[in-house]
Scaffold this active site. Sequence first.
Site, PDB file in Angstrom:
ATOM      1  N   HIS A   1      39.322  13.849  61.023  1.00 27.88           N
ATOM      2  CA  HIS A   1      40.324  12.820  60.743  1.00 27.88           C
ATOM      3  C   HIS A   1      41.443  13.287  59.817  1.00 27.88           C
ATOM      4  O   HIS A   1      41.934  12.527  58.969  1.00 27.88           O
ATOM      5  CB  HIS A   1      39.655  11.581  60.165  1.00 27.88           C
ATOM      6  CG  HIS A   1      38.867  10.780  61.159  1.00 27.88           C
ATOM      7  ND1 HIS A   1      39.111  10.821  62.522  1.00 27.88           N
ATOM      8  CD2 HIS A   1      37.818   9.917  60.981  1.00 27.88           C
ATOM      9  CE1 HIS A   1      38.258  10.013  63.143  1.00 27.88           C
ATOM     10  NE2 HIS A   1      37.470   9.464  62.231  1.00 27.88           N
TER      11      HIS A   1
ATOM     12  N   HIS B   1      42.165   3.276  62.501  1.00 31.02           N
ATOM     13  CA  HIS B   1      40.715   3.254  62.335  1.00 31.02           C
ATOM     14  C   HIS B   1      40.230   1.900  61.809  1.00 31.02           C
ATOM     15  O   HIS B   1      39.369   1.831  60.920  1.00 31.02           O
ATOM     16  CB  HIS B   1      40.284   4.369  61.385  1.00 31.02           C
ATOM     17  CG  HIS B   1      38.903   4.890  61.621  1.00 31.02           C
ATOM     18  ND1 HIS B   1      37.773   4.150  61.376  1.00 31.02           N
ATOM     19  CD2 HIS B   1      38.468   6.090  62.091  1.00 31.02           C
ATOM     20  CE1 HIS B   1      36.697   4.869  61.660  1.00 31.02           C
ATOM     21  NE2 HIS B   1      37.095   6.053  62.098  1.00 31.02           N
TER      22      HIS B   1
ATOM     23  N   TYR C   1      38.099  -1.445  61.519  1.00 31.27           N
ATOM     24  CA  TYR C   1      36.741  -1.886  61.830  1.00 31.27           C
ATOM     25  C   TYR C   1      36.798  -3.384  62.131  1.00 31.27           C
ATOM     26  O   TYR C   1      37.186  -4.180  61.268  1.00 31.27           O
ATOM     27  CB  TYR C   1      35.811  -1.652  60.638  1.00 31.27           C
ATOM     28  CG  TYR C   1      35.434  -0.216  60.380  1.00 31.27           C
ATOM     29  CD1 TYR C   1      34.136   0.242  60.646  1.00 31.27           C
ATOM     30  CD2 TYR C   1      36.346   0.687  59.835  1.00 31.27           C
ATOM     31  CE1 TYR C   1      33.769   1.555  60.382  1.00 31.27           C
ATOM     32  CE2 TYR C   1      35.990   2.000  59.574  1.00 31.27           C
ATOM     33  CZ  TYR C   1      34.698   2.429  59.846  1.00 31.27           C
ATOM     34  OH  TYR C   1      34.332   3.734  59.586  1.00 31.27           O
TER      35      TYR C   1
ATOM     36  N   GLN D   1      37.843   6.099  71.494  1.00 31.27           N
ATOM     37  CA  GLN D   1      36.596   6.325  70.774  1.00 31.27           C
ATOM     38  C   GLN D   1      35.997   4.972  70.415  1.00 31.27           C
ATOM     39  O   GLN D   1      36.645   4.149  69.759  1.00 31.27           O
ATOM     40  CB  GLN D   1      36.827   7.143  69.505  1.00 31.27           C
ATOM     41  CG  GLN D   1      35.557   7.546  68.775  1.00 31.27           C
ATOM     42  CD  GLN D   1      34.901   8.797  69.360  1.00 31.27           C
ATOM     43  OE1 GLN D   1      35.518   9.513  70.151  1.00 31.27           O
ATOM     44  NE2 GLN D   1      33.665   9.058  68.973  1.00 31.27           N
TER      45      GLN D   1
ATOM     46  N   GLU E   1      39.167   3.108  68.821  1.00 32.04           N
ATOM     47  CA  GLU E   1      40.194   4.041  68.363  1.00 32.04           C
ATOM     48  C   GLU E   1      40.876   4.741  69.545  1.00 32.04           C
ATOM     49  O   GLU E   1      40.372   5.734  70.058  1.00 32.04           O
ATOM     50  CB  GLU E   1      39.570   5.093  67.453  1.00 32.04           C
ATOM     51  CG  GLU E   1      38.746   4.536  66.304  1.00 32.04           C
ATOM     52  CD  GLU E   1      37.809   5.564  65.706  1.00 32.04           C
ATOM     53  OE1 GLU E   1      38.285   6.648  65.297  1.00 32.04           O
ATOM     54  OE2 GLU E   1      36.590   5.300  65.664  1.00 32.04           O
TER      55      GLU E   1
END
Length: 438
Positions: free
Chosen positions: A197, A268, A270, A375, A403
């Site tokens: 990352h 990213h 959540y 992802q 992602e």
Amino acid sequence: MGAELDRPAGPLLAVAACLSLHSAGRRARPTSRSPARLRRLLEPPPCETPCPGAAPPSSFPPPPCGDLGGAVVGRGRVSGARRRSGRLWEGWSSVRVFGRGPGGAEVRVFDLDDGRGMRARVTDLGAALVGLDVPDASGRTADVVLGFDSAEEYAGEANPHMGATVGRVANRVSGAAFELDGAEHRLTANEPPNHLHGGGAGRLGLLVWRAVAADAGSVVLECESPAGSEGYPGRLRVRAAYRLGGGALEVSYRAESDAATPVNLTNHAYFDLAGAGEEGGVLGHRLRVEADRYTPVGEGMLPTGRVEPVEGPLDLRAGRRIGDGVAELAADPVVAGYDHNFVLRGGGGVRTAAVLSDPASGRVMELETDQPCLQVYSGNRVPRGLAGKGGRVYGPRGSVCLEPQGYPDAPNRPEFPGAVLRPGEVYERTIRYRFRAG
């Protein structure tokens, strides 16, 4: 490209056009290759005098430089003067001090509101999404992204990249090295022996970005990653634009470099559509992914280079309860849940990549993107008992990351489509989170 987002009414406000970042490098002006609407958003008139501390002229032109005219950046509104005199139109954008980032830099949060019940919060630390309030069918709102209450927590080691803009290269680079045009480049091995990352302190998710423009429903941030940062070649300029409207939050990325370098950016965030993030809380969500193939991984979560058909718990084409798939994958010694790269159908434009739904709240999120891959990560390694915002306590599988990205480890995988950005080229990618309530 999908439905056009409604723009909230209200005047444009360019904020912090002359703020320094980590270095006093030159800043990019939007070029004619930008879409017309984004160009209008990003191009306030030039200053009558140079920015204080501006660098000498170079092939990277300086930024638009607005005089804030005594604008206040703090816990409340920000307002400027008129453009006609080289200043800015009066306008507003709710901006709050969020704490201090790496090196003690002041960090802020921009509050966006579409006027229809959706609100988003974006910080200039890592151009991260720190909050997203979405109504259910009854009009009750919940914050559907995990995060923290302060910049210090986002900058801390316990933060698993929550909401951050990830790069220069998302996912892993095997051996923390790659060869490009005959030269080997060694990267920071922040997940030894690999690079994850974007690396360590110089990754995009830990830089304090510069706010270029904002209004009631949008904010545009820019940063510069100097040549050699985390081992990458080339000076990379990156822009992240967040736009809220029409029941959707759109995140668009744009990058240019003065030397060949790999680039693979993503967000990213959540997600827990119920709004809690508690351990196991996302297992009842259903997920559909528009992918017939995926890239298997081996030791170190590195791709093997193969592309194989989805099957079993990885076949998400008809939709599946996340908990059912996690139960089947839990015994896998490598992933222990969902942490897989799916090769999306279609290409060349923004299209639906995935649909996430929460039967309990009725909220549905449709993810649209022009990236080739996605992802899916079921938060398997989120620390148990992680203290989150608003006193919430997070844990494993309390959320899911979707992602959009390029192919993982592309710099070392000639069998995958490349990820190299060269001088004169423009990297542009779009992620759109569209919400509805059933």
